[in-house]
Design a protein around this motif. Sequence first.
Motif, PDB file in Angstrom:
ATOM      1  N   ALA A 128       0.859  -1.187   0.000  1.00 12.47           N
ATOM      2  CA  ALA A 128       0.000   0.000   0.000  1.00 12.47           C
ATOM      3  C   ALA A 128       0.887   1.226   0.000  1.00 12.47           C
ATOM      4  O   ALA A 128       1.979   1.221   0.573  1.00 12.47           O
ATOM      5  N   GLY A 129       0.429   2.297  -0.636  1.00  8.84           N
ATOM      6  CA  GLY A 129       1.249   3.486  -0.637  1.00  8.84           C
ATOM      7  C   GLY A 129       0.597   4.648  -1.338  1.00  8.84           C
ATOM      8  O   GLY A 129      -0.529   4.561  -1.836  1.00  8.84           O
ATOM      9  N   ALA A 130       1.330   5.752  -1.367  1.00  7.13           N
ATOM     10  CA  ALA A 130       0.865   6.977  -1.998  1.00  7.13           C
ATOM     11  C   ALA A 130       2.055   7.722  -2.566  1.00  7.13           C
ATOM     12  O   ALA A 130       3.191   7.533  -2.121  1.00  7.13           O
ATOM     13  N   SER A 131       1.763   8.560  -3.542  1.00  5.76           N
ATOM     14  CA  SER A 131       2.831   9.338  -4.134  1.00  5.76           C
ATOM     15  C   SER A 131       2.301  10.687  -4.580  1.00  5.76           C
ATOM     16  O   SER A 131       1.092  10.869  -4.771  1.00  5.76           O
ATOM     17  N   VAL A 132       3.205  11.617  -4.701  1.00  9.23           N
ATOM     18  CA  VAL A 132       2.907  12.901  -5.315  1.00  9.23           C
ATOM     19  C   VAL A 132       3.923  13.120  -6.425  1.00  9.23           C
ATOM     20  O   VAL A 132       5.111  12.844  -6.246  1.00  9.23           O
ATOM     21  N   SER A 133       3.441  13.562  -7.562  1.00  5.59           N
ATOM     22  CA  SER A 133       4.319  13.814  -8.703  1.00  5.59           C
ATOM     23  C   SER A 133       4.109  15.236  -9.203  1.00  5.59           C
ATOM     24  O   SER A 133       3.073  15.859  -8.941  1.00  5.59           O
ATOM     25  N   LEU A 134       5.080  15.731  -9.916  1.00  5.50           N
ATOM     26  CA  LEU A 134       5.023  17.068 -10.491  1.00  5.50           C
ATOM     27  C   LEU A 134       5.401  16.998 -11.960  1.00  5.50           C
ATOM     28  O   LEU A 134       6.411  16.357 -12.309  1.00  5.50           O
TER      29      LEU A 134
ATOM     30  N   ILE B  68       0.502   0.730   5.632  1.00  4.54           N
ATOM     31  CA  ILE B  68       1.575   1.590   6.094  1.00  4.54           C
ATOM     32  C   ILE B  68       0.932   2.543   7.101  1.00  4.54           C
ATOM     33  O   ILE B  68      -0.110   3.116   6.832  1.00  4.54           O
ATOM     34  N   ARG B  69       1.572   2.641   8.281  1.00  6.87           N
ATOM     35  CA  ARG B  69       0.932   3.318   9.413  1.00  6.87           C
ATOM     36  C   ARG B  69       1.869   4.363  10.013  1.00  6.87           C
ATOM     37  O   ARG B  69       3.078   4.133  10.120  1.00  6.87           O
ATOM     38  N   ALA B  70       1.284   5.441  10.419  1.00  8.66           N
ATOM     39  CA  ALA B  70       2.009   6.461  11.185  1.00  8.66           C
ATOM     40  C   ALA B  70       1.209   6.716  12.450  1.00  8.66           C
ATOM     41  O   ALA B  70       0.009   7.010  12.375  1.00  8.66           O
ATOM     42  N   TYR B  71       1.834   6.603  13.620  1.00 13.51           N
ATOM     43  CA  TYR B  71       1.087   6.755  14.869  1.00 13.51           C
ATOM     44  C   TYR B  71       2.029   7.064  16.011  1.00 13.51           C
ATOM     45  O   TYR B  71       3.243   6.890  15.894  1.00 13.51           O
ATOM     46  N   GLY B  72       1.436   7.546  17.082  1.00 14.65           N
ATOM     47  CA  GLY B  72       2.186   7.813  18.295  1.00 14.65           C
ATOM     48  C   GLY B  72       3.190   8.934  18.161  1.00 14.65           C
ATOM     49  O   GLY B  72       4.074   9.090  18.987  1.00 14.65           O
ATOM     50  N   SER B 120      -9.006  -0.229  -1.409  1.00 16.29           N
ATOM     51  CA  SER B 120      -8.043   0.766  -0.961  1.00 16.29           C
ATOM     52  C   SER B 120      -8.696   1.555   0.173  1.00 16.29           C
ATOM     53  O   SER B 120      -9.812   2.041   0.023  1.00 16.29           O
ATOM     54  N   ILE B 121      -8.000   1.652   1.299  1.00 16.02           N
ATOM     55  CA  ILE B 121      -8.570   2.306   2.475  1.00 16.02           C
ATOM     56  C   ILE B 121      -7.607   3.373   2.981  1.00 16.02           C
ATOM     57  O   ILE B 121      -6.414   3.128   3.133  1.00 16.02           O
ATOM     58  N   ASP B 122      -8.156   4.555   3.245  1.00 16.43           N
ATOM     59  CA  ASP B 122      -7.427   5.613   3.943  1.00 16.43           C
ATOM     60  C   ASP B 122      -8.122   5.820   5.281  1.00 16.43           C
ATOM     61  O   ASP B 122      -9.343   5.891   5.334  1.00 16.43           O
ATOM     62  N   CYS B 123      -7.344   5.948   6.335  1.00 11.80           N
ATOM     63  CA  CYS B 123      -7.964   6.161   7.643  1.00 11.80           C
ATOM     64  C   CYS B 123      -7.139   7.136   8.460  1.00 11.80           C
ATOM     65  O   CYS B 123      -5.915   7.165   8.367  1.00 11.80           O
ATOM     66  N   VAL B 124      -7.829   7.918   9.246  1.00 13.57           N
ATOM     67  CA  VAL B 124      -7.180   8.828  10.187  1.00 13.57           C
ATOM     68  C   VAL B 124      -7.982   8.850  11.483  1.00 13.57           C
ATOM     69  O   VAL B 124      -9.203   8.792  11.463  1.00 13.57           O
ATOM     70  N   GLY B 135      -3.312   5.883   8.413  1.00 13.79           N
ATOM     71  CA  GLY B 135      -2.956   4.658   7.717  1.00 13.79           C
ATOM     72  C   GLY B 135      -3.431   4.617   6.283  1.00 13.79           C
ATOM     73  O   GLY B 135      -4.457   5.198   5.940  1.00 13.79           O
ATOM     74  N   LEU B 136      -2.666   3.936   5.448  1.00 17.44           N
ATOM     75  CA  LEU B 136      -3.040   3.617   4.077  1.00 17.44           C
ATOM     76  C   LEU B 136      -3.057   2.100   3.983  1.00 17.44           C
ATOM     77  O   LEU B 136      -2.072   1.451   4.345  1.00 17.44           O
ATOM     78  N   VAL B 137      -4.156   1.545   3.532  1.00 19.79           N
ATOM     79  CA  VAL B 137      -4.340   0.095   3.585  1.00 19.79           C
ATOM     80  C   VAL B 137      -4.710  -0.446   2.212  1.00 19.79           C
ATOM     81  O   VAL B 137      -5.519   0.153   1.496  1.00 19.79           O
TER      82      VAL B 137
END
Lengths: 167, 175
Positions: A128-134, B68-72, B120-124, B135-137
Motif C-alpha cells: 500500500a502506498g501513496a505518491s505525489v508527482s510534479l 503503512i501506518r504512522a502513529y504515536g 483501498s482504504i485511507d484512515c485517520v 494509515g493507508l491500507v
Amino acid sequence: MAATYEPIATTTLGSSANTVTFSSISGSYTDIVAVCSVKATTGSDEVLRSQVNGDTGSNYSYTYVQGVSAGAQSGRASNTSLILTQAGNLAIPEGASTFAPYVVQYMNYSNTNTFKTILSRGAGVNQAGASVSLWRSTSAITSIRFYIAAGNFDTGSTFTLYGIKAA
Amino acid sequence: MATTYTLIDKSILGSNQASVSFTGLGSYSSTYTDLKLVASVRDTSASNYQNAKLTFNSSTSGYSDRAIRAYGGSTVDSTSGSGSSINLFYETSDSATANTFGTYEIYIPNFSSSNYKSVSIDCVTENNASDAFLGLVAGLWSNTAAITSITVAPLSGSANLKSGSSFYLYGIKNS
C-alpha cells in the motif's frame, strides 16, 4: 447544482497491452481523477507509470511512501521521465484473479499558469502506498498515458477518467 | 454524459450499535462500477483508537491486507495480516479527545466482477494528545463472488460504534 465527478472515458482491455492513452481531454473540469484496476501479464514485474501530453522528457519528479513486506519505505526522484502513479516500486499484481486499484488525481490539470501536481494512491497485493508527482509544464493536460516499462497490462484491466468540477 | 458518485445509502447512528451493514448491493451491479464508503466514526472502546474491520457478504474467510501506518507521533511502519476480515484500518475510540470522530474511506472498484476484490482504504484518527493514527491500507478478499453486502464494525467484539457515527455509501459508474 453543478454536476461533478463525471465519467469522461473508460477503457477495458480485451487483450493485453503495454499502453493505454486518453486523448483530447476536455479542459472544462477542475481536476481529473483516474481510477485504474490493473494486473500485469506474467513476468512483467513492473510498476504503473503515467505521462501526459506525450512528454517523454525529464520533466517530472515524484515522492512516495509505501508499506511492503520489507517495512515502511519512502523515496523520491527528480528530473525523471515519468509520473509515479502508485507508491514507489510496487509491482502490479500478476495473479490470476487479482486486480489492484490505483486512484490518480491530476490537480488543476487545465490551468495554464501552474505546473501540474498529481496525487496517487495504490493498493496492490500485500502493498500500500501513496505518491505525489510534479509535471513541470504550464500547459493544460490534454492527454494521459498509462504504461509499464516492460510487459503488458493484462486482459480485463480497466482505466477510467472522471472529471471533477469545482463549481 | 451521466453524472456519477451517487449516494446509495447512509447510516447515521442515533444510538450505539455493534456494526453497520449495507445490503442488497447486488441490485446495483448494472448501475454502478465501483463503491465508496465514507465514514466518520467513534467507538466505545476504552482506548484512543482501535482496529475497525470490514467484511463482505457475511464471509469470514479469504481476507488479507497490508498497511503503512504512522502513529504515536514518531512511529512509521508497515504491517500485514490475513484472516476473517480486513482490519488494518483504525477508528477513533472513546478515550480520545471528546467530540472527536475519525474518518475512513474505503474504495471498492469493480465490486460486482468475477475477480477477487481489492480495496483501498485511507484512515485517520485524531486526538489532542500524543496518540493518533494515520494509515493507508490495501485489502484483498480472495473471492470471486459479486459483493452484495458490506459490514463494518470495531474489531473488538466488546466495543460498539458510538451514536453520532455516520456512514455514507456511494455508487460510481464509469460511463
